[in-house]
Design an enzyme around this catalytic site. Sequence first.
Site, mmCIF file in Angstrom:
data_model
loop_
_atom_site.group_PDB
_atom_site.id
_atom_site.type_symbol
_atom_site.label_atom_id
_atom_site.label_comp_id
_atom_site.label_asym_id
_atom_site.label_seq_id
_atom_site.Cartn_x
_atom_site.Cartn_y
_atom_site.Cartn_z
ATOM 1 N N HIS A 131 0.840 -1.186 0.000
ATOM 2 C CA HIS A 131 0.000 0.000 0.000
ATOM 3 C C HIS A 131 0.885 1.249 0.000
ATOM 4 O O HIS A 131 2.091 1.189 0.221
ATOM 5 C CB HIS A 131 -0.928 -0.002 1.203
ATOM 6 N N GLU A 175 1.188 3.799 2.039
ATOM 7 C CA GLU A 175 1.876 4.138 3.288
ATOM 8 C C GLU A 175 3.134 3.289 3.477
ATOM 9 O O GLU A 175 4.165 3.780 3.965
ATOM 10 C CB GLU A 175 0.948 3.924 4.488
ATOM 11 N N CYS A 212 -2.233 -0.965 7.418
ATOM 12 C CA CYS A 212 -1.310 0.166 7.364
ATOM 13 C C CYS A 212 -1.244 0.897 8.699
ATOM 14 O O CYS A 212 -0.232 1.532 9.014
ATOM 15 C CB CYS A 212 -1.714 1.125 6.255
ATOM 16 N N GLY A 248 -22.352 4.706 -29.037
ATOM 17 C CA GLY A 248 -23.152 5.700 -29.723
ATOM 18 C C GLY A 248 -24.335 6.186 -28.921
ATOM 19 O O GLY A 248 -24.496 5.857 -27.734
ATOM 20 N N GLY A 282 -27.973 6.452 -24.314
ATOM 21 C CA GLY A 282 -29.340 6.645 -23.850
ATOM 22 C C GLY A 282 -29.773 5.570 -22.876
ATOM 23 O O GLY A 282 -30.483 5.847 -21.898
ATOM 24 N N ALA A 283 -29.366 4.333 -23.118
ATOM 25 C CA ALA A 283 -29.729 3.241 -22.211
ATOM 26 C C ALA A 283 -29.127 3.456 -20.831
ATOM 27 O O ALA A 283 -29.795 3.244 -19.802
ATOM 28 C CB ALA A 283 -29.260 1.908 -22.798
#
Length: 325
Positions: A45, A47, A79, A257, A262-263
Amino acid sequence: MALAVEAGTRAHGTTSPNPPVGAVVLDPSGALVGTGYTQPPGGAHAEIGALAEAGDRARGGTAVVTLEPCAHHGRTPPCTSALVDAGVARVVFANADPNPKAAGGADVLRAAGVEVVHLPTHVEALRAWLHFARTGRPHVTWKYAATLDGRVAAADGTSRWISSPESRAEVHALRTTIDAIVVGTGTVRADDPRLTARGTDVTRQPLRVVVGTSDLPPGAHVLDGEAETLHVRTHDPDAVLAELGARGAVDVLVEGGPTLAGAFARAGRIDRVLAYLAPKLLGDGPTALRDAGVSTITDAVGLVVEQVSMCGPDVRISAVPASGR
């Protein structure tokens, strides 16, 4: 914090389903002694990387992190334990961790005698992951390029190129940071896009996702093996997002497209609109969005514009739903 945010951008696009976090460590005098960012899944990570670079100079110093340090043992130890063991006296973090499995790090640190400061900061690299952690759904950005009168192609279907080379280069850079690009089968048949990130420093490609029940045409570029392609035989945006979430995709770019857009709009599954508006007029041809479930002005999807900038000659607009859905 700005340095931690900058560090986190180096991890953007490489960590899903984990968050791309950045961290810096300052010694007791305030000098920068360590910088780190999240490694790919299973790796250290942010840290841990910053503490490793700082070494003994972290003792009595400050750690600045873009996300609340985790307090659980997953693929790697918590961490919070590493920060306490390193003798850090103060931790400043930008965003609380909404993941119930990892949250609570601030309280753990305080209980160990570490001063903790929450400094709320927008971290673009964490936008999609925070959404995923809160909703359980991948974050969806609908990206499109159009003329100033809203056309994505001319009346004869031609659309190359509406946007400028600068805008196209920026989109290719964006593709390197996202997990999946989604288009419909109609776009594959009409435009035969590659859906890959192109450039001299591209090290990874997003998953190419084609939505629709019809077969893909033989020889389509999305079948070329240059990147992985997933064909989801449905028209349901939620089914698409469920499939992608199960695969660990957090950040999704819809480039299809007007019908596909739109969906997603109709289902309330557009979390950000990224528009590139070219200084051109066509007067005819398809518009960017079709059949979004809006029949009257009162049903229009309200947006909040969060940024307007220039990209070459084009206007770049980033907007999010006003409802926060």
